[in-house]
Write an enzyme that holds these catalytic residues in place. Structure first.
Site, PDB file in Angstrom:
ATOM      1  CG  HIS A  95     -23.322 -35.674 -50.504  1.00 23.27           C
ATOM      2  ND1 HIS A  95     -23.552 -35.176 -49.242  1.00 23.27           N
ATOM      3  CD2 HIS A  95     -23.559 -37.018 -50.429  1.00 23.27           C
ATOM      4  CE1 HIS A  95     -23.902 -36.169 -48.430  1.00 23.27           C
ATOM      5  NE2 HIS A  95     -23.924 -37.283 -49.123  1.00 23.27           N
ATOM      6  CB  VAL A 178     -21.252 -38.103 -37.762  1.00 16.68           C
ATOM      7  CG1 VAL A 178     -19.797 -38.588 -37.809  1.00 16.68           C
ATOM      8  CG2 VAL A 178     -21.925 -38.395 -39.101  1.00 16.68           C
ATOM      9  CG  ASP A 197     -21.701 -29.126 -31.417  1.00 15.86           C
ATOM     10  OD1 ASP A 197     -21.786 -30.013 -32.284  1.00 15.86           O
ATOM     11  OD2 ASP A 197     -22.461 -28.143 -31.387  1.00 15.86           O
ATOM     12  CB  VAL A 238     -18.638 -30.251 -38.913  1.00 14.64           C
ATOM     13  CG1 VAL A 238     -19.408 -28.969 -39.202  1.00 14.64           C
ATOM     14  CG2 VAL A 238     -17.942 -30.162 -37.562  1.00 14.64           C
ATOM     15  CB  VAL A 266     -17.282 -38.468 -41.045  1.00 17.90           C
ATOM     16  CG1 VAL A 266     -18.586 -39.159 -41.446  1.00 17.90           C
ATOM     17  CG2 VAL A 266     -16.495 -39.363 -40.079  1.00 17.90           C
ATOM     18  CG  ASP A 269     -20.078 -37.918 -49.647  1.00 18.84           C
ATOM     19  OD1 ASP A 269     -19.444 -38.087 -50.701  1.00 18.84           O
ATOM     20  OD2 ASP A 269     -20.630 -38.842 -49.032  1.00 18.84           O
ATOM     21  CB  VAL A 297     -13.358 -43.562 -47.437  1.00 15.09           C
ATOM     22  CG1 VAL A 297     -14.310 -44.407 -48.280  1.00 15.09           C
ATOM     23  CG2 VAL A 297     -11.952 -44.160 -47.477  1.00 15.09           C
ATOM     24  CB  ALA A 298     -16.410 -39.967 -50.904  1.00 12.28           C
TER      25      ALA A 298
END
Length: 370
Positions: A95, A178, A197, A238, A266, A269, A297-298
């Site tokens: 990442h 996801v 989307d 995304v 999500v 990162d 939270v990564a």
């Protein structure tokens, strides 16, 4: 090849990059596997389990010093940079797009960094990102539900509601792996579920697959503002391969959202989709901006380490075996998916999206071959 498995040192990271089954396969291929003492304990895999199938249990320094290829789960932290050496293969999640310090550290050490998240098949799919995206997508609904509870600062909403009371409203931004997995879990709560989307064909597919139980909406600025304002829980799902996430939710939009609503970002990162997002940890997972709770939270899958370890290694092992059997250069020349995975090599950035995100020079892998 000497293959090293260090213990993950990122905060609250309990996954490990190889299971005993993976060690068995690599040893059968003729390789030597070096596992740092205690590397698998967070996933319920112990040193004896590794030793029993032929791994050598060593210290952290010994693993890094001896290994030709380091297999990890998460990106190296600054204290690990000095352990890496020139031409050592680093195979892990990286990442790099939002991480200039990490990228520079890898460039300085001149490692061959292959990022799980950019290994890409001809159809555009990301086979090493899929298992953790599945886990994170499913977790996102659980975590969002928890922080909607009043004692955690939320609105005090039960997502499924009860007879006579409206259920909560979950808005999912992004219809990829996801988003699809978040939708599966969201439906199970009996909440109202809306998914946005930019791909109309994807929305048609989602409408068909879920039989109309998910409301599908074309993603644009106006619809994003309208539906986030109505949401109890927003899930940011995304991803742009190798690149920074687009900032789709501005601070101004937060002001229109309901006080005590929750956003689970999500894709943190890769920078996250909120203008106000910043990485958090499992020990300190949330913060509040404009009355909206941010969960960023990564390493979400690290909380369910055993499930995540086995899911991840099912996907990563075949490529590890190929790298070990053929050698780094041959494996990348023969496998286009692995070439997409290479982010840094010989002190250069070798992935175009990473180079663009960090304003660094992009040099194709082929130009760096001796």
């Amino acid at each position: 090849m000497l293959i090293g498995v260090p213990r993950e040192i990122k905060e609250n990271e309990y996954r490990v990059s190889l299971t005993p089954a993976g060690v068995t396969e690599l040893i059968a291929d003729g390789h030597t596997v070096l596992v740092e003492a205690g590397a698998g304990e967070g996933s319920g895999i112990f040193d004896d389990d590794y030793a029993r199938v032929g791994a050598k249990i060593l210290s952290c320094d010994e693993v890094f010093q001896q290994a030709d290829m380091i297999i990890k789960v998460k990106e190296p932290l600054p204290e690990e940079f000095g352990r890496l050496r020139e031409d050592q293969i680093l195979y892990t999640y990286l990442h790099l797009a939002p991480a200039l310090e990490l990228t520079q550290g890898l460039l300085d050490r001149k490692v061959a960094g292959i990022a799980y998240e950019t290994v890409q098949l001809e159809d555009g799919s990301l086979p090493l990102l899929v298992p953790m995206s599945e886990v994170a997508g499913r977790m996102s609904v659980h975590e969002g539900a928890k922080y909607l509870e009043r004692e955690n600062g939320g609105r005090g909403i039960l997502l499924g509601g009860v007879p006579g009371v409206d259920p909560g409203h979950i808005v999912i931004i992004g219809g990829g792996i996801v988003g699809m997995n978040a939708a599966k879990m969201a439906i199970g709560t009996s909440a109202r579920v809306t998914l946005l989307d930019i791909d109309l064909e994807r929305l048609r597919f989602i409408d068909d697959i879920f039989g109309g139980r998910v409301k599908t909406i074309m993603s644009n600025k106006l619809n994003l503002q309208e539906y986030t304002a109505m949401a109890d829980l927003v899930i940011g799902a995304v991803l742009l391969t190798g690149a920074r996430s687009p900032k789709l939710i501005t601070r101004g939009m937060l002001k229109t959202m309901q006080t005590g609503s929750v956003v689970v970002d999500v894709g943190i990162d890769q920078g996250g989709i909120l203008e106000t997002s910043r990485p958090t940890t499992h020990s300190d997972p949330i913060f509040e901006v404009e009355g909206v709770i941010h969960y960023c939270v990564a390493n979400m899958p690290g909380a369910v380490a055993r499930t995540s370890t086995y899911a991840l290694t099912n996907a990563t092992l075949p490529y590890a075996r190929e790298l070990a059997q053929k050698g780094f250069k041959t494996a990348l020349m023969e496998n286009a998916a692995l070439r997409h995975g290479l982010n840094v090599y010989k002190g250069k950035v070798t992935h175009p999206a990473v180079a663009e995100a960090l304003n660094l020079e992009y040099v194709p892998f082929e130009k760096l071959l001796d």
